[in-house]
Structures are given as structure tokens and as C-alpha cells.
Design a protein around this motif. Structure first.
Motif, PDB file in Angstrom:
ATOM      1  N   GLY A   4      18.790  13.880 -23.092  1.00  0.00           N
ATOM      2  CA  GLY A   4      19.761  13.497 -24.124  1.00  0.00           C
ATOM      3  C   GLY A   4      19.111  13.001 -25.397  1.00  0.00           C
ATOM      4  N   GLY A   5      17.809  12.751 -25.375  1.00  0.00           N
ATOM      5  CA  GLY A   5      17.090  12.324 -26.568  1.00  0.00           C
ATOM      6  C   GLY A   5      16.114  13.366 -27.077  1.00  0.00           C
ATOM      7  N   PRO A  27      18.067   3.732 -25.032  1.00  0.00           N
ATOM      8  CA  PRO A  27      18.271   3.156 -26.375  1.00  0.00           C
ATOM      9  C   PRO A  27      17.256   3.590 -27.427  1.00  0.00           C
ATOM     10  N   PHE A  28      15.982   3.662 -27.062  1.00  0.00           N
ATOM     11  CA  PHE A  28      14.983   3.967 -28.080  1.00  0.00           C
ATOM     12  C   PHE A  28      15.066   5.408 -28.570  1.00  0.00           C
ATOM     13  N   ARG A  29      15.773   6.263 -27.833  1.00  0.00           N
ATOM     14  CA  ARG A  29      15.940   7.655 -28.249  1.00  0.00           C
ATOM     15  C   ARG A  29      17.201   7.882 -29.079  1.00  0.00           C
ATOM     16  N   ARG A  58      20.933  11.020 -32.476  1.00  0.00           N
ATOM     17  CA  ARG A  58      21.994  11.102 -33.488  1.00  0.00           C
ATOM     18  C   ARG A  58      21.638  12.122 -34.572  1.00  0.00           C
ATOM     19  N   LEU A  59      20.379  12.101 -35.016  1.00  0.00           N
ATOM     20  CA  LEU A  59      19.957  13.055 -36.037  1.00  0.00           C
ATOM     21  C   LEU A  59      19.992  14.475 -35.503  1.00  0.00           C
ATOM     22  N   ALA A  60      19.461  14.672 -34.295  1.00  0.00           N
ATOM     23  CA  ALA A  60      19.446  16.008 -33.696  1.00  0.00           C
ATOM     24  C   ALA A  60      20.860  16.528 -33.449  1.00  0.00           C
TER      25      ALA A  60
END
Length: 228
Positions: free
Chosen positions: A181-182, A202-204, A209-211
Motif C-alpha cells: 500500500g506504500g 504511517p511512514f509510507r 498519497r502522492l502515488a
């Protein structure tokens, strides 16, 4: 409850089938929390109860009955109406292929791509790192399937599951959860399949969001101006 095979053993919905009180306890915690939020804020949350590691329709039917009865009991005790949905994680190839039947009961699917990759490839993340580098070096695989989604194998199961699930239940909510998912390439694939959301650690989230935005723009024929 001692477990000798935590990957494929007595866990997920299997544990809840053999010990229904586990399912009831967890569902009660969700519904009592939802009732408390509604009383304290005046706003009713939509609780989504996700049953993991389902392989058959009967498993989800058995556990949904427990969840529904628990919801009724909590609503009666708390004196509030709770809105909720019951869904499942698609983590097994059998579940992906039986998505049409499972969607008759489930209101959403979340593709657990970590376990779906393990069960599709017959790999374990615990030791795959000992030989996957050699596979990449010899050109057997292009990417580590636990980092970037295997679109030809695991992705095909997701595509089949999405098609069959939505054929049985139009508007079925679909997403993925796991490290994929990241991953930008995996998120791009999810957009082509028509998934509604991705979930990741969280860190991804910033990359995800950008992808996701870039994938949506590509789907609409808009050139992206930022690169991940």
C-alpha cells in the motif's frame, strides 16, 4: 492456544470459528466504542468489522451471525443504534476465486497483500530473503514480490476477485492493506483494477498519497508533474 505454525495455522477466522467468544469479545469492543462515540459526540461512526483469513463462504456466515448478535445485544444495552459493515480480508487464493460467493455476505474486501503474496507464491517472508536476491540476480524475478506487487500472479487474483465480487455486489468497497500500500508501482496497479483505497504503515503515507494522486491523474489522462 499455543501455535506451532503462525503463518498458516490456527489463526484469523479459524481461531474465531473454534472459539466464538474471541469473535464476540472483539466485536463487542468495537460496538461499545462506537456507542460511546455516538453518545459523547452526537455523531455516529460507521464501524467496519473485518474478518481475516477467510477461505469459504460458510466461515464468514458463521462469524457474521456472531457479529450481528453481538451488535444487537450492545445496541439494546447501550440504547443507541450502531451502523456497521462486515467485510473480510482476501488473503488466500481460494478466497480470491470465491469472491462472488463471499461478496453475498461481505460488504467490503481488503486485500491483505502480504499474506496473499505468501500463499500465492508458497513463500514465507521469514526466510525468503535468503534466496530472493539470487532470483533477482538470475533474472527469475524483477522485483521482490513482498516490496512491489506481483501483478501477473497476485495481481491477477486481485483483478479476478474484484470483478467477481462487484458482479455479485455492485459498489463493493475494495482496498489493499500491507506494505504494498506504500509502493508507487503497486498503487498504480490498484488504480487500474478500480480499488477504492490503500492502507499502509504511517511512514509510507506521504508516498502513498502522492502515488495515489498520480495514478488517478494518469487514469484521467492528465500528465503528472511530480515524481515519487
Amino acid at each position: 492456544l499455543r501455535e506451532a505454525n503462525p503463518m498458516l495455522g490456527h489463526r484469523g477466522c479459524r481461531l474465531a470459528v473454534t472459539y466464538p467468544e474471541v469473535c464476540e469479545m472483539q466485536a463487542r469492543a468495537i460496538f461499545e466504542a462506537a456507542a460511546e462515540v455516538k453518545r459523547s459526540s452526537g455523531r455516529a461512526p460507521l464501524a467496519e468489522v473485518m474478518v481475516p483469513l477467510v477461505a469459504t463462504l460458510k466461515e464468514i456466515e458463521v462469524l457474521k451471525a456472531v457479529i450481528d448478535e453481538t451488535a444487537k445485544a450492545v445496541q439494546k444495552e447501550q440504547g443507541v443504534e450502531i451502523e456497521y459493515r462486515v467485510g473480510t480480508m482476501i488473503e488466500l487464493p481460494r478466497a480470491a476465486l470465491q469472491a462472488g460467493a463471499i461478496a453475498e455476505v461481505c460488504e467490503f474486501f481488503s486485500f491483505g497483500t502480504n499474506d496473499l503474496t505468501q500463499t500465492t507464491w508458497g513463500l514465507s517472508r521469514d526466510d525468503a530473503g535468503s534466496f530472493l536476491p539470487a532470483y533477482k540476480e538470475k533474472g527469475i524475478i524483477e522485483h521482490d514480490p513482498f516490496v512491489t506487487l506481483d501483478q501477473d500472479g497476485v495481481g491477477e487474483l486481485i483483478r479476478i476477485s474484484a470483478q467477481r465480487g462487484r458482479a455479485a455486489r455492485p459498489g463493493l468497497k475494495l482496498g489493499i492493506c500491507g506494505e504494498h500500500g506504500g509502493d508507487p508501482a503497486s498503487i498504480g496497479f490498484c488504480e487500474t483494477v478500480g480499488l477504492d483505497y490503500v492502507s499502509c504503515s504511517p511512514f509510507r503515507v506521504p508516498i502513498a498519497r502522492l502515488a495515489s494522486a498520480q495514478a488517478a491523474m494518469r487514469a484521467k489522462g492528465i500528465d503528472k508533474t511530480a515524481k515519487v
